[in-house]
Write a protein that holds these residues in place. Structure first.
Motif, PDB file in Angstrom:
ATOM      1  N   ARG A 138       0.833  -1.207   0.000  1.00  0.00           N
ATOM      2  CA  ARG A 138       0.000   0.000   0.000  1.00  0.00           C
ATOM      3  C   ARG A 138       0.865   1.254   0.000  1.00  0.00           C
ATOM      4  NH1 ARG A 138      -2.729  -2.762   4.231  1.00  0.00           N
ATOM      5  NH2 ARG A 138      -2.321  -1.052   5.678  1.00  0.00           N
ATOM      6  N   CYS A 139       1.956   1.221   0.752  1.00  0.00           N
ATOM      7  CA  CYS A 139       2.874   2.366   0.798  1.00  0.00           C
ATOM      8  C   CYS A 139       3.542   2.596  -0.556  1.00  0.00           C
ATOM      9  CB  CYS A 139       3.923   2.167   1.882  1.00  0.00           C
ATOM     10  SG  CYS A 139       3.275   2.258   3.566  1.00  0.00           S
ATOM     11  N   LEU A 140       3.926   1.514  -1.216  1.00  0.00           N
ATOM     12  CA  LEU A 140       4.552   1.648  -2.537  1.00  0.00           C
ATOM     13  C   LEU A 140       3.569   2.216  -3.544  1.00  0.00           C
ATOM     14  CD1 LEU A 140       6.627  -1.661  -2.707  1.00  0.00           C
ATOM     15  CD2 LEU A 140       7.502   0.671  -2.443  1.00  0.00           C
ATOM     16  N   THR A 141       2.307   1.795  -3.474  1.00  0.00           N
ATOM     17  CA  THR A 141       1.284   2.352  -4.361  1.00  0.00           C
ATOM     18  C   THR A 141       1.120   3.852  -4.121  1.00  0.00           C
ATOM     19  OG1 THR A 141       0.066   0.272  -4.555  1.00  0.00           O
ATOM     20  CG2 THR A 141      -1.164   2.295  -4.990  1.00  0.00           C
ATOM     21  N   ALA A 142       1.101   4.246  -2.849  1.00  0.00           N
ATOM     22  CA  ALA A 142       0.974   5.670  -2.523  1.00  0.00           C
ATOM     23  C   ALA A 142       2.167   6.458  -3.050  1.00  0.00           C
ATOM     24  CB  ALA A 142       0.846   5.841  -1.007  1.00  0.00           C
ATOM     25  N   GLY A 143       3.364   5.896  -2.891  1.00  0.00           N
ATOM     26  CA  GLY A 143       4.558   6.582  -3.385  1.00  0.00           C
ATOM     27  C   GLY A 143       4.561   6.690  -4.897  1.00  0.00           C
ATOM     28  N   PHE A 144       4.138   5.625  -5.566  1.00  0.00           N
ATOM     29  CA  PHE A 144       4.092   5.666  -7.027  1.00  0.00           C
ATOM     30  C   PHE A 144       3.078   6.703  -7.506  1.00  0.00           C
ATOM     31  CE2 PHE A 144       2.387   4.369 -11.130  1.00  0.00           C
ATOM     32  CZ  PHE A 144       3.547   4.195 -11.867  1.00  0.00           C
ATOM     33  N   THR A 145       1.925   6.742  -6.858  1.00  0.00           N
ATOM     34  CA  THR A 145       0.901   7.718  -7.241  1.00  0.00           C
ATOM     35  C   THR A 145       1.422   9.143  -7.076  1.00  0.00           C
ATOM     36  OG1 THR A 145      -0.927   6.238  -6.695  1.00  0.00           O
ATOM     37  CG2 THR A 145      -1.400   8.600  -6.711  1.00  0.00           C
ATOM     38  N   TRP A 217      11.248  -4.745  -4.499  1.00  0.00           N
ATOM     39  CA  TRP A 217      12.325  -3.803  -4.792  1.00  0.00           C
ATOM     40  C   TRP A 217      12.541  -3.698  -6.298  1.00  0.00           C
ATOM     41  CZ3 TRP A 217      16.427  -5.396  -7.653  1.00  0.00           C
ATOM     42  CH2 TRP A 217      16.703  -6.778  -7.704  1.00  0.00           C
ATOM     43  N   HIS A 218      12.394  -4.828  -7.004  1.00  0.00           N
ATOM     44  CA  HIS A 218      12.564  -4.811  -8.461  1.00  0.00           C
ATOM     45  C   HIS A 218      11.448  -4.019  -9.131  1.00  0.00           C
ATOM     46  CE1 HIS A 218      12.336  -6.397 -12.606  1.00  0.00           C
ATOM     47  NE2 HIS A 218      13.648  -6.562 -12.493  1.00  0.00           N
ATOM     48  N   ARG A 219      10.212  -4.226  -8.666  1.00  0.00           N
ATOM     49  CA  ARG A 219       9.079  -3.492  -9.235  1.00  0.00           C
ATOM     50  C   ARG A 219       9.198  -2.003  -8.952  1.00  0.00           C
ATOM     51  NH1 ARG A 219       3.610  -6.621  -7.738  1.00  0.00           N
ATOM     52  NH2 ARG A 219       2.796  -4.992  -9.086  1.00  0.00           N
ATOM     53  N   SER A 220       9.719  -1.653  -7.774  1.00  0.00           N
ATOM     54  CA  SER A 220       9.870  -0.237  -7.427  1.00  0.00           C
ATOM     55  C   SER A 220      10.869   0.451  -8.339  1.00  0.00           C
ATOM     56  CB  SER A 220      10.306  -0.105  -5.963  1.00  0.00           C
ATOM     57  OG  SER A 220       9.349  -0.664  -5.097  1.00  0.00           O
ATOM     58  N   ILE A 221      12.002  -0.218  -8.579  1.00  0.00           N
ATOM     59  CA  ILE A 221      13.018   0.353  -9.468  1.00  0.00           C
ATOM     60  C   ILE A 221      12.482   0.462 -10.892  1.00  0.00           C
ATOM     61  CG2 ILE A 221      15.283  -0.055 -10.508  1.00  0.00           C
ATOM     62  CD1 ILE A 221      16.122  -1.350  -7.854  1.00  0.00           C
TER      63      ILE A 221
END
Length: 242
Positions: A138-145, A217-221
Protein backbone atom coordinates in the motif's frame (compact mmCIF):
# COMPACT_ATOMS: atom_id res chain seq x y z
CA UNK A 1 -17.61 -15.55 -29.79
CA UNK A 2 -20.21 -17.37 -31.87
CA UNK A 3 -20.98 -15.35 -35.04
CA UNK A 4 -21.37 -11.59 -35.07
CA UNK A 5 -19.67 -8.67 -33.45
CA UNK A 6 -19.31 -8.81 -29.66
CA UNK A 7 -20.49 -5.80 -27.67
CA UNK A 8 -17.91 -6.33 -24.93
CA UNK A 9 -14.32 -7.51 -25.05
CA UNK A 10 -12.55 -8.66 -21.88
CA UNK A 11 -8.75 -8.55 -22.18
CA UNK A 12 -6.94 -10.85 -19.77
CA UNK A 13 -3.10 -10.71 -19.67
CA UNK A 14 -1.66 -14.06 -18.59
CA UNK A 15 1.85 -14.89 -17.43
CA UNK A 16 2.46 -18.10 -15.47
CA UNK A 17 -1.13 -18.26 -14.28
CA UNK A 18 -1.56 -22.03 -14.39
CA UNK A 19 -2.97 -22.21 -10.85
CA UNK A 20 -5.72 -19.65 -11.34
CA UNK A 21 -6.39 -19.50 -15.07
CA UNK A 22 -8.90 -22.29 -15.66
CA UNK A 23 -11.24 -21.46 -12.77
CA UNK A 24 -10.96 -17.71 -13.32
CA UNK A 25 -11.75 -17.74 -17.04
CA UNK A 26 -14.57 -20.23 -16.74
CA UNK A 27 -16.16 -18.21 -13.92
CA UNK A 28 -15.68 -15.04 -15.96
CA UNK A 29 -17.35 -16.51 -19.04
CA UNK A 30 -20.31 -17.82 -17.04
CA UNK A 31 -20.75 -14.43 -15.36
CA UNK A 32 -20.57 -12.61 -18.71
CA UNK A 33 -23.14 -14.96 -20.21
CA UNK A 34 -25.54 -14.11 -17.40
CA UNK A 35 -25.33 -10.43 -18.39
CA UNK A 36 -27.13 -11.35 -21.62
CA UNK A 37 -24.84 -9.41 -23.96
CA UNK A 38 -22.55 -10.66 -26.69
CA UNK A 39 -18.93 -10.73 -25.56
CA UNK A 40 -15.48 -12.19 -26.09
CA UNK A 41 -12.62 -12.95 -23.72
CA UNK A 42 -9.18 -12.31 -25.20
CA UNK A 43 -6.49 -14.17 -23.26
CA UNK A 44 -3.05 -12.69 -23.98
CA UNK A 45 -0.48 -15.19 -22.79
CA UNK A 46 2.99 -13.66 -22.64
CA UNK A 47 6.17 -15.62 -22.07
CA UNK A 48 4.75 -18.16 -19.62
CA UNK A 49 6.98 -21.00 -18.50
CA UNK A 50 4.20 -23.09 -17.01
CA UNK A 51 1.15 -24.64 -18.68
CA UNK A 52 -0.74 -21.34 -19.07
CA UNK A 53 -0.72 -21.39 -22.88
CA UNK A 54 -1.92 -24.98 -23.09
CA UNK A 55 -4.64 -24.30 -20.53
CA UNK A 56 -5.74 -21.18 -22.40
CA UNK A 57 -6.02 -23.10 -25.66
CA UNK A 58 -8.06 -25.81 -23.96
CA UNK A 59 -10.43 -23.22 -22.50
CA UNK A 60 -10.80 -21.60 -25.94
CA UNK A 61 -11.60 -25.02 -27.37
CA UNK A 62 -14.30 -25.53 -24.74
CA UNK A 63 -15.78 -22.02 -24.78
CA UNK A 64 -16.55 -20.32 -28.08
CA UNK A 65 -16.31 -16.81 -26.57
CA UNK A 66 -12.62 -17.22 -25.71
CA UNK A 67 -9.70 -16.36 -28.01
CA UNK A 68 -6.00 -16.76 -27.28
CA UNK A 69 -3.06 -14.60 -28.33
CA UNK A 70 0.48 -15.60 -27.41
CA UNK A 71 3.47 -13.28 -27.12
CA UNK A 72 7.00 -14.73 -26.87
CA UNK A 73 8.26 -12.53 -24.02
CA UNK A 74 6.78 -11.66 -20.61
CA UNK A 75 5.53 -8.07 -20.71
CA UNK A 76 2.32 -6.97 -19.02
CA UNK A 77 2.00 -3.71 -20.93
CA UNK A 78 2.65 -5.34 -24.29
CA UNK A 79 0.00 -7.95 -23.45
CA UNK A 80 -2.61 -5.31 -22.60
CA UNK A 81 -1.76 -3.38 -25.78
CA UNK A 82 -2.03 -6.52 -27.92
CA UNK A 83 -5.36 -7.38 -26.34
CA UNK A 84 -6.72 -3.90 -26.95
CA UNK A 85 -5.59 -4.01 -30.58
CA UNK A 86 -7.27 -7.40 -31.07
CA UNK A 87 -10.50 -6.52 -29.25
CA UNK A 88 -13.64 -6.24 -31.35
CA UNK A 89 -16.17 -5.03 -28.79
CA UNK A 90 -17.41 -1.47 -28.47
CA UNK A 91 -16.32 -1.56 -24.84
CA UNK A 92 -13.04 -3.14 -23.70
CA UNK A 93 -12.64 -4.43 -20.15
CA UNK A 94 -9.15 -5.08 -18.75
CA UNK A 95 -9.00 -7.53 -15.86
CA UNK A 96 -6.10 -9.41 -14.31
CA UNK A 97 -6.41 -13.10 -13.52
CA UNK A 98 -6.16 -12.36 -9.78
CA UNK A 99 -8.14 -9.11 -9.85
CA UNK A 100 -11.75 -9.29 -11.11
CA UNK A 101 -14.71 -7.42 -9.67
CA UNK A 102 -18.11 -7.80 -11.34
CA UNK A 103 -19.58 -4.95 -9.32
CA UNK A 104 -16.98 -2.65 -10.83
CA UNK A 105 -17.74 -4.10 -14.27
CA UNK A 106 -21.44 -3.26 -14.05
CA UNK A 107 -20.86 0.29 -12.82
CA UNK A 108 -17.98 1.08 -15.18
CA UNK A 109 -19.68 -0.29 -18.30
CA UNK A 110 -22.73 1.80 -17.47
CA UNK A 111 -20.61 4.95 -17.25
CA UNK A 112 -18.85 4.26 -20.55
CA UNK A 113 -22.11 3.35 -22.30
CA UNK A 114 -23.66 6.62 -21.13
CA UNK A 115 -20.81 8.62 -22.68
CA UNK A 116 -19.91 10.18 -19.33
CA UNK A 117 -16.31 8.89 -19.59
CA UNK A 118 -14.10 7.20 -22.15
CA UNK A 119 -12.11 5.34 -19.49
CA UNK A 120 -13.20 4.19 -16.05
CA UNK A 121 -10.49 3.04 -13.64
CA UNK A 122 -10.74 1.01 -10.46
CA UNK A 123 -8.67 3.05 -8.02
CA UNK A 124 -7.17 1.58 -4.89
CA UNK A 125 -6.78 5.12 -3.54
CA UNK A 126 -10.16 6.64 -4.41
CA UNK A 127 -12.57 7.61 -1.66
CA UNK A 128 -14.53 4.56 -0.58
CA UNK A 129 -11.93 2.03 -1.69
CA UNK A 130 -10.59 -0.77 0.51
CA UNK A 131 -7.10 -2.16 0.08
CA UNK A 132 -6.42 -5.39 1.91
CA UNK A 133 -2.86 -5.83 0.65
CA UNK A 134 0.11 -5.76 3.05
CA UNK A 135 1.17 -2.35 4.37
CA UNK A 136 4.37 -2.24 2.30
CA UNK A 137 2.48 -2.70 -0.96
CA UNK A 138 0.00 0.00 0.00
CA UNK A 139 2.87 2.37 0.80
CA UNK A 140 4.55 1.65 -2.54
CA UNK A 141 1.28 2.35 -4.36
CA UNK A 142 0.97 5.67 -2.52
CA UNK A 143 4.56 6.58 -3.39
CA UNK A 144 4.09 5.67 -7.03
CA UNK A 145 0.90 7.72 -7.24
CA UNK A 146 2.67 10.74 -5.73
CA UNK A 147 5.56 10.46 -8.21
CA UNK A 148 3.19 9.87 -11.14
CA UNK A 149 1.18 12.98 -10.40
CA UNK A 150 4.28 15.07 -9.64
CA UNK A 151 6.25 14.12 -12.77
CA UNK A 152 3.44 13.68 -15.29
CA UNK A 153 0.39 15.45 -13.86
CA UNK A 154 -1.71 12.35 -14.48
CA UNK A 155 -5.22 13.35 -13.33
CA UNK A 156 -6.02 10.12 -11.46
CA UNK A 157 -5.18 8.50 -8.15
CA UNK A 158 -4.36 5.05 -9.55
CA UNK A 159 -3.67 4.12 -13.19
CA UNK A 160 -3.05 0.40 -12.63
CA UNK A 161 -5.52 -2.44 -12.35
CA UNK A 162 -9.02 -2.95 -13.69
CA UNK A 163 -10.28 -0.56 -16.33
CA UNK A 164 -13.11 -0.20 -18.84
CA UNK A 165 -12.61 1.73 -22.08
CA UNK A 166 -14.62 3.01 -25.02
CA UNK A 167 -12.65 1.30 -27.79
CA UNK A 168 -13.37 3.80 -30.57
CA UNK A 169 -12.57 6.85 -28.44
CA UNK A 170 -9.35 5.37 -27.00
CA UNK A 171 -7.88 3.82 -30.16
CA UNK A 172 -5.74 6.84 -31.07
CA UNK A 173 -4.32 7.17 -27.55
CA UNK A 174 -3.55 3.44 -27.48
CA UNK A 175 -1.75 3.58 -30.83
CA UNK A 176 0.42 6.46 -29.62
CA UNK A 177 1.64 4.55 -26.54
CA UNK A 178 5.31 3.57 -26.54
CA UNK A 179 5.81 2.26 -23.02
CA UNK A 180 5.54 -1.40 -22.11
CA UNK A 181 5.62 -3.11 -18.73
CA UNK A 182 3.82 -1.45 -15.83
CA UNK A 183 3.99 2.00 -17.41
CA UNK A 184 1.72 1.18 -20.34
CA UNK A 185 -1.36 1.82 -18.20
CA UNK A 186 -0.03 5.19 -17.07
CA UNK A 187 0.80 6.30 -20.59
CA UNK A 188 -2.57 5.22 -21.96
CA UNK A 189 -4.47 7.13 -19.28
CA UNK A 190 -2.24 10.18 -19.68
CA UNK A 191 -2.52 10.31 -23.47
CA UNK A 192 -6.28 9.82 -23.33
CA UNK A 193 -6.65 12.62 -20.81
CA UNK A 194 -4.40 14.98 -22.77
CA UNK A 195 -6.45 14.35 -25.90
CA UNK A 196 -9.54 15.64 -24.10
CA UNK A 197 -11.14 12.34 -23.13
CA UNK A 198 -12.80 12.07 -19.74
CA UNK A 199 -11.24 9.59 -17.31
CA UNK A 200 -13.34 8.56 -14.31
CA UNK A 201 -12.44 6.55 -11.21
CA UNK A 202 -14.45 4.19 -9.06
CA UNK A 203 -13.32 2.85 -5.68
CA UNK A 204 -11.60 -0.53 -5.82
CA UNK A 205 -11.88 -3.30 -3.27
CA UNK A 206 -8.67 -5.31 -3.26
CA UNK A 207 -7.64 -8.48 -1.50
CA UNK A 208 -4.31 -10.18 -2.12
CA UNK A 209 -5.04 -13.70 -3.36
CA UNK A 210 -1.34 -14.50 -3.70
CA UNK A 211 1.95 -12.77 -2.93
CA UNK A 212 3.58 -10.79 -5.76
CA UNK A 213 5.80 -12.96 -7.95
CA UNK A 214 8.23 -10.12 -8.73
CA UNK A 215 10.29 -8.80 -5.80
CA UNK A 216 8.92 -5.47 -4.59
CA UNK A 217 12.32 -3.80 -4.79
CA UNK A 218 12.56 -4.81 -8.46
CA UNK A 219 9.08 -3.49 -9.24
CA UNK A 220 9.87 -0.24 -7.43
CA UNK A 221 13.02 0.35 -9.47
CA UNK A 222 11.24 -0.57 -12.70
CA UNK A 223 8.36 1.80 -11.93
CA UNK A 224 10.65 4.70 -10.97
CA UNK A 225 12.81 4.38 -14.06
CA UNK A 226 9.69 3.91 -16.18
CA UNK A 227 8.20 7.19 -14.95
CA UNK A 228 11.42 9.02 -15.82
CA UNK A 229 11.54 7.36 -19.23
CA UNK A 230 7.94 8.33 -19.95
CA UNK A 231 8.58 11.91 -18.81
CA UNK A 232 11.57 12.14 -21.19
CA UNK A 233 9.56 10.61 -24.02
CA UNK A 234 6.77 13.16 -23.67
CA UNK A 235 9.29 16.00 -23.37
CA UNK A 236 10.95 14.97 -26.65
CA UNK A 237 7.55 14.77 -28.35
CA UNK A 238 6.71 18.29 -27.15
CA UNK A 239 10.00 19.61 -28.55
CA UNK A 240 9.33 18.03 -31.95
CA UNK A 241 5.92 19.72 -32.13
CA UNK A 242 7.40 23.19 -31.62
Amino acid sequence: MPGGQPRRSVVLPVHNEGELLDRTVRDLVLAMRKRGESFEVVIVENGSQDLSLQLAKQIAHDMAEVRVISLPHPDYGAAVAAGFAAARGDVVVNFDVDYIDFGFLESAVGIVDSGAAAIVLASKRAKGSSDGRPLLRRCLTAGFTFAMRLLLQVPVTDAHGMKVLDRAKCTTAARECRMTGALYDVELVLRASRSGLTVAELPAHVLEVRPPRTPLWHRSIESATGLLHLRALLWREALRRR
